[in-house]
Design a protein around this motif. Structure first.
Motif, short mmCIF file in Angstrom:
data_model
loop_
_atom_site.label_atom_id
_atom_site.label_comp_id
_atom_site.label_asym_id
_atom_site.label_seq_id
_atom_site.Cartn_x
_atom_site.Cartn_y
_atom_site.Cartn_z
N VAL A 179 5.64 -7.36 -2.69
CA VAL A 179 5.84 -6.02 -3.22
C VAL A 179 6.83 -5.25 -2.35
N ALA A 193 6.00 1.15 -6.35
CA ALA A 193 5.92 -0.27 -5.97
C ALA A 193 6.59 -1.13 -7.02
N ASN A 230 2.89 2.32 -11.51
CA ASN A 230 3.09 1.61 -10.24
C ASN A 230 3.35 2.58 -9.08
#
Length: 120
Positions: free
Chosen positions: A2, A24, A77
């Motif tokens: 990530v 992310a 995210n």
């Protein structure tokens, strides 16, 4: 692996508010528990807050006195840090962090940080 990118830092007067965001990419966001840390020159990185993978559990450094709130939006995210009643001594680089597959233990992934400056 990530990747984490923080935003939302800047200059604010004492007593003001800022909202940091960390986006992310490169992984399934809901697999990662997330945290925020901060660091000033010459000092060790300091824990601020964390949130579990589902968003249903949070934890904070005791010194924050309920002024900060961490949250996440798994559909975007993104993890957020709402900071209220900021103090000059909270001037620091704020870092987003992630740990994969668990809600405890050391964080494995780190962003580049965003500068927060609180003027008196």
């Amino acid at each position: 692996q990530v990747q984490l990118v923080e935003s939302g830092g800047g200059l604010v007067q004492a007593g003001g508010s800022l909202r940091l965001a960390c986006v992310a990419s490169g992984g399934t966001f809901s697999w990662y528990s997330m945290g925020w840390f901060r660091q000033t020159p010459g000092k060790e990185r300091e824990y601020v807050a964390e949130i579990n993978r589902s968003g249903g559990g949070t934890a904070y450094a005791q010194s924050l006195e309920d002024r900060f709130t961490i949250s996440r939006d798994n559909a975007k995210n993104t993890v957020y840090l709402q900071m209220n009643s900021l103090k000059p001594e909270e001037t620091a680089v704020y870092y987003c962090a992630a740990r994969r597959g668990r809600d405890y233990g050391p964080f494995e992934y780190w962003g580049q940080g965003t500068q927060v400056t609180v003027s008196s």
